[in-house]
Design a protein around this motif. Sequence first.
Motif, PDB file in Angstrom:
ATOM      1  N   ARG A 195       2.042   7.183  -9.910  1.00 46.66           N
ATOM      2  CA  ARG A 195       1.379   8.303  -9.230  1.00 46.66           C
ATOM      3  C   ARG A 195       0.763   7.908  -7.896  1.00 46.66           C
ATOM      4  O   ARG A 195       0.515   8.765  -7.052  1.00 46.66           O
ATOM      5  CB  ARG A 195       0.317   8.915 -10.138  1.00 46.66           C
ATOM      6  CG  ARG A 195      -0.859   8.024 -10.475  1.00 46.66           C
ATOM      7  CD  ARG A 195      -1.939   8.821 -11.198  1.00 46.66           C
ATOM      8  NE  ARG A 195      -3.058   7.972 -11.613  1.00 46.66           N
ATOM      9  CZ  ARG A 195      -3.156   7.418 -12.809  1.00 46.66           C
ATOM     10  NH1 ARG A 195      -2.211   7.615 -13.721  1.00 46.66           N
ATOM     11  NH2 ARG A 195      -4.214   6.661 -13.116  1.00 46.66           N
ATOM     12  N   ASP A 196       0.547   6.614  -7.684  1.00 52.74           N
ATOM     13  CA  ASP A 196       0.025   6.168  -6.390  1.00 52.74           C
ATOM     14  C   ASP A 196       1.017   6.436  -5.262  1.00 52.74           C
ATOM     15  O   ASP A 196       0.624   6.458  -4.091  1.00 52.74           O
ATOM     16  CB  ASP A 196      -0.294   4.667  -6.433  1.00 52.74           C
ATOM     17  CG  ASP A 196      -1.416   4.331  -7.399  1.00 52.74           C
ATOM     18  OD1 ASP A 196      -2.229   5.235  -7.692  1.00 52.74           O
ATOM     19  OD2 ASP A 196      -1.486   3.179  -7.861  1.00 52.74           O
ATOM     20  N   PHE A 197       2.289   6.614  -5.630  1.00 57.06           N
ATOM     21  CA  PHE A 197       3.335   6.786  -4.633  1.00 57.06           C
ATOM     22  C   PHE A 197       3.913   8.202  -4.642  1.00 57.06           C
ATOM     23  O   PHE A 197       4.987   8.435  -4.092  1.00 57.06           O
ATOM     24  CB  PHE A 197       4.451   5.761  -4.882  1.00 57.06           C
ATOM     25  CG  PHE A 197       3.971   4.333  -4.797  1.00 57.06           C
ATOM     26  CD1 PHE A 197       3.977   3.657  -3.578  1.00 57.06           C
ATOM     27  CD2 PHE A 197       3.475   3.675  -5.922  1.00 57.06           C
ATOM     28  CE1 PHE A 197       3.517   2.351  -3.491  1.00 57.06           C
ATOM     29  CE2 PHE A 197       3.016   2.363  -5.841  1.00 57.06           C
ATOM     30  CZ  PHE A 197       3.033   1.708  -4.616  1.00 57.06           C
ATOM     31  N   ASP A 198       3.181   9.137  -5.243  1.00 61.34           N
ATOM     32  CA  ASP A 198       3.729  10.485  -5.381  1.00 61.34           C
ATOM     33  C   ASP A 198       3.928  11.171  -4.029  1.00 61.34           C
ATOM     34  O   ASP A 198       4.904  11.906  -3.833  1.00 61.34           O
ATOM     35  CB  ASP A 198       2.861  11.346  -6.305  1.00 61.34           C
ATOM     36  CG  ASP A 198       1.417  11.503  -5.822  1.00 61.34           C
ATOM     37  OD1 ASP A 198       1.008  10.775  -4.882  1.00 61.34           O
ATOM     38  OD2 ASP A 198       0.690  12.336  -6.389  1.00 61.34           O
ATOM     39  N   ARG A 199       3.035  10.910  -3.074  1.00 59.20           N
ATOM     40  CA  ARG A 199       3.198  11.553  -1.764  1.00 59.20           C
ATOM     41  C   ARG A 199       4.481  11.081  -1.089  1.00 59.20           C
ATOM     42  O   ARG A 199       5.218  11.881  -0.499  1.00 59.20           O
ATOM     43  CB  ARG A 199       1.993  11.270  -0.864  1.00 59.20           C
ATOM     44  CG  ARG A 199       2.160  11.844   0.540  1.00 59.20           C
ATOM     45  CD  ARG A 199       0.860  11.970   1.305  1.00 59.20           C
ATOM     46  NE  ARG A 199       1.079  12.345   2.694  1.00 59.20           N
ATOM     47  CZ  ARG A 199       1.445  13.542   3.102  1.00 59.20           C
ATOM     48  NH1 ARG A 199       1.666  14.519   2.219  1.00 59.20           N
ATOM     49  NH2 ARG A 199       1.627  13.808   4.380  1.00 59.20           N
TER      50      ARG A 199
ATOM     51  N   CYS B  57       7.623   7.950 -14.074  1.00 58.77           N
ATOM     52  CA  CYS B  57       8.589   8.154 -12.985  1.00 58.77           C
ATOM     53  C   CYS B  57       9.089   9.594 -12.970  1.00 58.77           C
ATOM     54  O   CYS B  57       9.278  10.189 -11.909  1.00 58.77           O
ATOM     55  CB  CYS B  57       9.769   7.199 -13.146  1.00 58.77           C
ATOM     56  SG  CYS B  57       9.395   5.477 -12.783  1.00 58.77           S
ATOM     57  N   VAL B  58       9.305  10.149 -14.149  1.00 58.47           N
ATOM     58  CA  VAL B  58       9.788  11.524 -14.260  1.00 58.47           C
ATOM     59  C   VAL B  58       8.689  12.518 -13.908  1.00 58.47           C
ATOM     60  O   VAL B  58       8.891  13.443 -13.114  1.00 58.47           O
ATOM     61  CB  VAL B  58      10.317  11.785 -15.685  1.00 58.47           C
ATOM     62  CG1 VAL B  58      10.685  13.254 -15.853  1.00 58.47           C
ATOM     63  CG2 VAL B  58      11.526  10.893 -15.973  1.00 58.47           C
TER      64      VAL B  58
ATOM     65  N   HIS C 175       0.832  -1.201   0.000  1.00 62.67           N
ATOM     66  CA  HIS C 175       0.000   0.000   0.000  1.00 62.67           C
ATOM     67  C   HIS C 175       0.866   1.250   0.000  1.00 62.67           C
ATOM     68  O   HIS C 175       1.913   1.287   0.659  1.00 62.67           O
ATOM     69  CB  HIS C 175      -0.918  -0.003   1.242  1.00 62.67           C
ATOM     70  CG  HIS C 175      -2.061   0.948   1.130  1.00 62.67           C
ATOM     71  ND1 HIS C 175      -1.924   2.307   1.341  1.00 62.67           N
ATOM     72  CD2 HIS C 175      -3.371   0.743   0.817  1.00 62.67           C
ATOM     73  CE1 HIS C 175      -3.093   2.890   1.171  1.00 62.67           C
ATOM     74  NE2 HIS C 175      -3.992   1.974   0.849  1.00 62.67           N
ATOM     75  N   PRO C 176       0.447   2.304  -0.711  1.00 59.08           N
ATOM     76  CA  PRO C 176       1.213   3.557  -0.718  1.00 59.08           C
ATOM     77  C   PRO C 176       1.447   4.152   0.670  1.00 59.08           C
ATOM     78  O   PRO C 176       2.441   4.860   0.877  1.00 59.08           O
ATOM     79  CB  PRO C 176       0.346   4.482  -1.575  1.00 59.08           C
ATOM     80  CG  PRO C 176      -0.353   3.565  -2.519  1.00 59.08           C
ATOM     81  CD  PRO C 176      -0.650   2.329  -1.705  1.00 59.08           C
ATOM     82  N   LEU C 177       0.569   3.863   1.624  1.00 60.32           N
ATOM     83  CA  LEU C 177       0.800   4.375   2.979  1.00 60.32           C
ATOM     84  C   LEU C 177       2.059   3.776   3.585  1.00 60.32           C
ATOM     85  O   LEU C 177       2.750   4.428   4.374  1.00 60.32           O
ATOM     86  CB  LEU C 177      -0.411   4.075   3.877  1.00 60.32           C
ATOM     87  CG  LEU C 177      -1.682   4.871   3.584  1.00 60.32           C
ATOM     88  CD1 LEU C 177      -2.817   4.407   4.500  1.00 60.32           C
ATOM     89  CD2 LEU C 177      -1.436   6.366   3.753  1.00 60.32           C
ATOM     90  N   ASP C 178       2.371   2.528   3.229  1.00 60.22           N
ATOM     91  CA  ASP C 178       3.622   1.930   3.682  1.00 60.22           C
ATOM     92  C   ASP C 178       4.817   2.678   3.099  1.00 60.22           C
ATOM     93  O   ASP C 178       5.845   2.852   3.765  1.00 60.22           O
ATOM     94  CB  ASP C 178       3.690   0.450   3.270  1.00 60.22           C
ATOM     95  CG  ASP C 178       2.646  -0.398   3.970  1.00 60.22           C
ATOM     96  OD1 ASP C 178       2.278  -0.064   5.109  1.00 60.22           O
ATOM     97  OD2 ASP C 178       2.207  -1.399   3.381  1.00 60.22           O
ATOM     98  N   ALA C 179       4.676   3.111   1.866  1.00 62.89           N
ATOM     99  CA  ALA C 179       5.741   3.892   1.233  1.00 62.89           C
ATOM    100  C   ALA C 179       5.931   5.222   1.940  1.00 62.89           C
ATOM    101  O   ALA C 179       7.070   5.694   2.128  1.00 62.89           O
ATOM    102  CB  ALA C 179       5.426   4.111  -0.239  1.00 62.89           C
TER     103      ALA C 179
END
Length: 338
Positions: free
Chosen positions: A179-183, A211-212, A145-149
């Motif tokens: 984009r799910d991991f942009d934060r 990615c860019v 999950h992106p929250l883990d990131a």
Amino acid sequence: MARPLDQLPKAHLHLHFTGSMRHTTLIELARDQGLHLPDALEEDWPPKLRATDERGWFRFQRLYDIARSVLRRDEHVYRLLREAAEDEAAEGSRWLEIQVDPSGFAPRFGGLTRTLELMLDAAARAAEHAGIGIAMIVAANRTRHPLDANTLARLAGQYIDRGVVGFGLSNDERRGQARDFDRAFRIAKKAGLLAVPHGGELLGPRSVAECVDDLDADRVGHGVRAAESERLMHRLADRQICCEVCPTSNVGLGVVEDASDVPLRRLFDAGVPIALGADDPLLFGSRLLPQYRLAREEYGFDDAEVAELARQSVRSSAAPESVKKDLLKGVDAWLSAD
């Protein structure tokens, strides 16, 4: 007479923690602990891999997880990094940025923070032992999950003065959009870390562009599929965004059929900065030096071009400016030697 590649100073920017383990160490640790290894990691090593479909990737990930399972005690971590540093030094690598997701080790090493501190201490000791520089990239996992990131990005930022230099995103790029991991990457960039996500390996140029555009990548892990788009290569060259190209890995995972199909020359001629990498020597059977040999023997790079590959790896690294300056002088000395 060709100049010796092991004497060429270089930086290694794409090496995963578990995948850096010596095969002999994997076998020894497994036997010492009474752990069974599949034939693909023992008699039939290196394994035959092809991860361009889900089944193939699952097999690759399963073998990787089995290899990671032999690392159970602090001394195993210290040993792995000491040996990795020795191997780097022997190949002329003077600066290593090793990538790890501490989440995979946290349950057996006392949690995320304790795991990262253990690895950083082991890296510092290994660097002193081998006489090279070692930094760490904390990587999130696309399948989680992106929250883990976000949690990992905050943790990584807390150790920017203790050896963490970048934040990555690894595992199957077909799982979880960039984009799910942009934060998480905004958190990392705000802390001063390099953004070094994987992309453009199993998916095409769009993966690199995401990615860019979505993660503000400073480097892209792999990125070879960027060669399929002239426009994208021009963007990468214009912004000097480095692609961490790992030829043996590309063949091993079935990204290309043969080493000759890796578009290293195309990217280089387009002006895209390149840092050759070994990715996971434990599973692909070769470390950094053979990647430079491929540049010379398979892709037709002369010594001046090979030296430029080494310079690009140094310039694209997070090494201190004084270290970069010394390494670049060493590259020039290598090229000017008779």
